[in-house]
Design an enzyme around this catalytic site. Structure first.
Site, PDB file in Angstrom:
ATOM      1  N   SER A 177       4.267  40.715  -1.255  1.00  0.00           N
ATOM      2  CA  SER A 177       4.298  40.418   0.172  1.00  0.00           C
ATOM      3  C   SER A 177       5.534  39.589   0.531  1.00  0.00           C
ATOM      4  CB  SER A 177       3.004  39.731   0.595  1.00  0.00           C
ATOM      5  OG  SER A 177       2.896  39.627   1.996  1.00  0.00           O
ATOM      6  N   ASP A 212       7.486  41.327   7.098  1.00  0.00           N
ATOM      7  CA  ASP A 212       7.735  40.854   5.744  1.00  0.00           C
ATOM      8  C   ASP A 212       8.033  42.065   4.860  1.00  0.00           C
ATOM      9  OD1 ASP A 212       5.169  41.904   5.779  1.00  0.00           O
ATOM     10  OD2 ASP A 212       4.386  40.461   4.329  1.00  0.00           O
TER      11      ASP A 212
END
Length: 550
Positions: A149, A307
């Site tokens: 992530s 992200d």
């Protein structure tokens, strides 16, 4: 209690702080994790297993062990369809994906790789799983995404998504974790692998166009025709992640006016500005990591970022700058539940226990049910699949909502639809999300929210995870009587920490699963000064119980 800022925060990452990519890749294969060291074992947090190859926490042996464990789980659960396999732009994601292919092919699993050998966002994998499984009762597929992530460049990560398309539930991850660590303990001697070149030539390796399938249905979720007709000028920063190759196709497919402000992909993430602690972290909810896009806000009507695996969003408006995540969630909920006439009347609003209490008040105003869950998007999956949740969001800038006709979109957080929703809001109301939030605050009250971290040892974190409602003896919070001390949701799901609520304030504390920290969340519905008082009281209460380090 305020967050200490590193002098590097918000500044371009210095050359001395960039990772050694070749050294990291060497460490991936060279370092053998010690299964007796807790820091080097397989540990599934709320978003899979994460760690750095340099620290012996994310290495080839981990991926072999985890993938073998997933194969065992698939066999036990009767999952015999294709496995959708993809990765993001972190340096370790590529080699880890290659290792995964070797193990899955050796186990006889059909693997669906990207048709372009490109990078793939997490929501696109969820979408692919749901698309394949729609209407099926047999031959169900699942997926694995190689991504940590928004974590720093030296980290790698692996997430497993069962046939429901969302993050795996605790019972599944616990079983995978146990089997993987057992394999590490035997030095992987019983895990077969197929050499990489031969594996890629295997008939078990198939191709899937994740990008075309996902982008082609975005207009079913967001009113992109309205965005195009209004001429909303959009700015997009993929932060060097997997969405970089998707956004140009979105703009072209739907005739949207806008630009991708940077299409650079660099596993060092050398183009980033440092986060609050000086770390390189692609966190699109952080004003320090988002400094570049914030500076460009006057060029666009609305701007947003993702992200690296594009399951998070950060929304920037010309009028308000970067919207604090909870404030954008409130604006999104207020808009969606008034502007989606095809949604069933009984759809609920989902939030985690540490997401803003504004959503509680907003749900009451909208006369919609509210569902609270522990931290982790996996807790929303049953409600999404059952058609009970219209919107599900968490404080860390992750959310998803249903298609415009009320049917399921994905069971993962989706930074694409949340970013594009900001443009839809402006197109259809003439007000940007900052202005919409101001209206929400006028209707239900303001919000001042912050999360800070306090150092804590492993024993302290373990104690906090098992704390009981009577352990924190607080009669008042922020000058008001304490109304509740919660360690579980209303449905009885353990939170893994504690939350203390008063009428106009609350705080919660839960241990980090990967760092020697306790996460302390607090919100005041009164003022910034009131928030600081609540934070100080929270810190004192935890310290008095010996739950944080001195």
């Amino acid at each position: 209690m305020t967050r200490r800022l590193d002098p590097r925060a918000g500044r371009s990452v210095a050359a001395r702080d960039l990772i050694d990519v070749s050294g990291l890749l060497d460490a991936y294969t060279a370092i053998r994790p010690d299964p007796a060291d807790p820091s080097q074992r397989v540990v599934f947090g709320t978003s899979g297993h994460r760690g750095s190859a340099f620290a012996g926490a994310f290495n080839e042996a981990h991926i072999v062990a985890i993938c073998a464990a997933i194969c065992a789980h698939r066999s036990a659960a009767g999952v015999d369809g294709p496995l959708f396999l993809a990765g993001d732009t972190h340096a370790l994601s590529g080699p880890a994906l290659g290792t995964a292919v070797e193990v899955f092919v050796a186990a006889g699993v059909t693997v669906m790789l990207d048709a372009r050998d490109g990078y793939t966002p997490t929501p696109a994998v969820s979408h692919a799983i749901l698309r394949h499984n729609a209407g099926r009762t047999a031959g169900l597929g699942d997926g694995v995404i190689l991504t940590p992530s928004h974590n720093p460049p030296q980290d790698g990560g692996l997430k497993y998504n069962p046939p429901h398309g969302g993050p795996a539930e605790p019972a599944i991850t616990a079983a995978i974790e146990r089997l993987a660590n057992a394999a590490l303990a035997t030095a992987l001697r019983d895990v077969p692998r197929v050499p990489h070149v031969r594996a890629l030539r295997s008939p078990l390796v198939a191709r899937y166009d994740y990008r075309a399938a996902f982008v082609g249905e975005l207009a079913q979720v967001v009113d992109l025709a309205a965005v195009r007709a209004a001429g909303v000028k959009i700015g997009i920063d993929p932060l060097g992640g997997a969405s970089t190759e998707y956004w140009p196709m979105v703009l072209e497919t739907y005739g949207l006016e806008g630009a991708v402000v940077s299409d650079v992909i660099d596993p060092r993430f050398a183009f980033m500005t440092a986060d609050h602690d000086g770390e390189t972290r692609m966190d699109c909810s952080s004003p320090y990591a988002m400094a570049r896009l914030i500076e460009l806000r006057d060029r666009f009507d609305v701007a947003f970022a993702n992200d690296p695996d594009a399951d998070r969003h950060g929304v920037v408006t010309a009028s308000g700058g970067l919207l604090e995540p909870n404030r954008y969630l409130a604006a999104a909920v207020a808009y969606l539940f008034e502007q989606r006439p095809a949604w069933p009347a009984g759809l609920a609003i989902g939030k985690t226990m540490v997401t803003s209490a504004l959503l509680d008040r907003l749900a009451a105003k909208l006369r919609r049910p509210l569902v609270e869950t522990p931290v982790g998007f996996r807790w929303f999956v049953p409600g999404l699949c059952a058609g009970a949740l219209g919107f599900a969001g968490e404080e860390s800038a992750g959310a998803v909502f249903r298609r415009r006709d009320g049917t399921l979109w994905t069971t993962e957080k989706d930074g694409f639809s949340l970013g594009l929703l900001a443009a839809e809001i402006l197109a259809r109301t003439g007000r940007d999300p900052s202005a919409v939030f101001a209206s929400v605050a006028d209707a239900v009250g303001p919000s001042y929210y912050e999360r800070v971290d306090a150092p804590a040892t492993a024993p302290q974190r373990a104690r906090l995870a098992g704390v009981g409602p009577r352990d924190l003896r607080l009669d008042d919070l922020g000058g008001e009587p304490v109304l509740a001390v919660d360690v579980a949701t209303p449905r009885g799901e353990r939170f893994g920490g504690v939350r203390v609520k008063a009428r106009n304030a609350w705080f919660a504390a839960r241990p980090s699963g990967t760092e020697p920290l306790v996460k302390i969340y607090a919100e005041s519905l009164v003022s910034p000064d009131h928030l600081q008082a609540v934070q100080a009281q929270a810190q004192q209460a935890l310290a008095a119980l010996g739950l944080t380090a001195a």
